[in-house]
Motif scaffolding. Structure first.
Motif, short mmCIF file in Angstrom:
data_model
loop_
_atom_site.label_atom_id
_atom_site.label_comp_id
_atom_site.label_asym_id
_atom_site.label_seq_id
_atom_site.Cartn_x
_atom_site.Cartn_y
_atom_site.Cartn_z
N ASN A 1 -32.92 -39.16 -17.94
CA ASN A 1 -33.15 -40.55 -18.34
C ASN A 1 -34.08 -40.66 -19.56
O ASN A 1 -34.47 -41.75 -19.93
N VAL A 2 -34.44 -39.54 -20.15
CA VAL A 2 -35.40 -39.56 -21.26
C VAL A 2 -34.75 -38.92 -22.48
O VAL A 2 -34.10 -37.88 -22.38
N ILE A 3 -34.96 -39.55 -23.63
CA ILE A 3 -34.38 -39.09 -24.88
C ILE A 3 -35.49 -39.00 -25.93
O ILE A 3 -36.45 -39.76 -25.89
N ALA A 4 -35.36 -38.03 -26.85
CA ALA A 4 -36.32 -37.88 -27.95
C ALA A 4 -35.82 -38.69 -29.14
O ALA A 4 -34.65 -38.58 -29.53
N LEU A 5 -36.71 -39.53 -29.68
CA LEU A 5 -36.32 -40.43 -30.76
C LEU A 5 -37.28 -40.35 -31.94
O LEU A 5 -38.48 -40.14 -31.76
N CYS A 6 -36.74 -40.60 -33.13
CA CYS A 6 -37.60 -40.80 -34.29
C CYS A 6 -38.28 -42.16 -34.08
O CYS A 6 -37.77 -43.01 -33.33
N PRO A 7 -39.42 -42.38 -34.70
CA PRO A 7 -40.15 -43.65 -34.48
C PRO A 7 -39.31 -44.89 -34.80
O PRO A 7 -39.41 -45.90 -34.09
N ASN A 8 -38.47 -44.82 -35.83
CA ASN A 8 -37.68 -45.99 -36.20
C ASN A 8 -36.68 -46.35 -35.09
O ASN A 8 -36.57 -47.51 -34.70
N LYS B 1 -35.28 -32.76 -33.73
CA LYS B 1 -34.35 -33.78 -34.25
C LYS B 1 -34.20 -34.94 -33.27
O LYS B 1 -34.14 -34.74 -32.06
N CYS B 2 -34.12 -36.14 -33.83
CA CYS B 2 -33.88 -37.33 -33.03
C CYS B 2 -32.56 -37.16 -32.29
O CYS B 2 -31.54 -36.85 -32.91
N GLU B 3 -32.58 -37.35 -30.99
CA GLU B 3 -31.35 -37.18 -30.22
C GLU B 3 -30.43 -38.40 -30.33
O GLU B 3 -29.33 -38.37 -29.80
N ASN C 1 -31.53 -37.16 -37.16
CA ASN C 1 -32.45 -36.85 -38.25
C ASN C 1 -33.68 -36.13 -37.73
O ASN C 1 -34.12 -36.39 -36.61
N PRO C 2 -34.25 -35.24 -38.54
CA PRO C 2 -35.47 -34.56 -38.10
C PRO C 2 -36.65 -35.52 -38.08
O PRO C 2 -36.70 -36.46 -38.86
N GLY C 3 -37.57 -35.26 -37.17
CA GLY C 3 -38.82 -36.01 -37.16
C GLY C 3 -39.67 -35.58 -38.34
O GLY C 3 -39.49 -34.49 -38.89
N PHE C 4 -40.58 -36.44 -38.77
CA PHE C 4 -41.46 -36.06 -39.88
C PHE C 4 -42.42 -34.97 -39.40
O PHE C 4 -42.69 -34.83 -38.21
#
Length: 107
Positions: free
Chosen positions: A68-75, A32-34, A38-41
């Motif tokens: 300093n790093v976060i997981a994101l959806c592409p948008n 999931k985007c942090e 929302n979940p990633g595709f």
């Protein structure tokens, strides 16, 4: 358009990123985007797709560490780089990372 586009040689600096940090962030996110939640595709391999983002960029002396790093959806990742709200997004991401890492805002 053209069948033979022009091309040129370019040089740029790039920063080495630790694959272990990236992998740890993607595990932490659990698909999931942090930022938006929302979940990633789903990729062809069956894994959710997320991108990792240095909240304070390496070029601005940000650390290549999980704090300093976060997981994101592409948008959200594109908006963090190119959106009109990018300064506000950076502030929100700093607060989210502090909460994820169990830190008090301001520390």
């Amino acid at each position: 358009g053209t069948d033979t586009p022009d091309h040129s040689l370019s040089e740029k600096w790039s920063y080495a990123r630790d694959k272990k940090v990236r992998d740890a962030i993607l595990r932490r996110a659990k698909g999931k985007c942090e930022f938006c939640g929302n979940p990633g595709f789903m990729t062809r391999s069956g894994k959710p797709y997320l991108e990792t983002h240095h909240v304070i960029s390496l070029a601005n002396e940000g650390a290549d560490k999980p704090t300093n790093v976060i997981a994101l959806c592409p948008n959200d990742h594109r908006e963090a780089h190119f959106g009109k709200r990018r300064a506000g997004i950076e502030t929100e991401m700093i607060l989210k990372l502090k909460a994820i890492n169990g830190l008090t805002p301001g520390k």
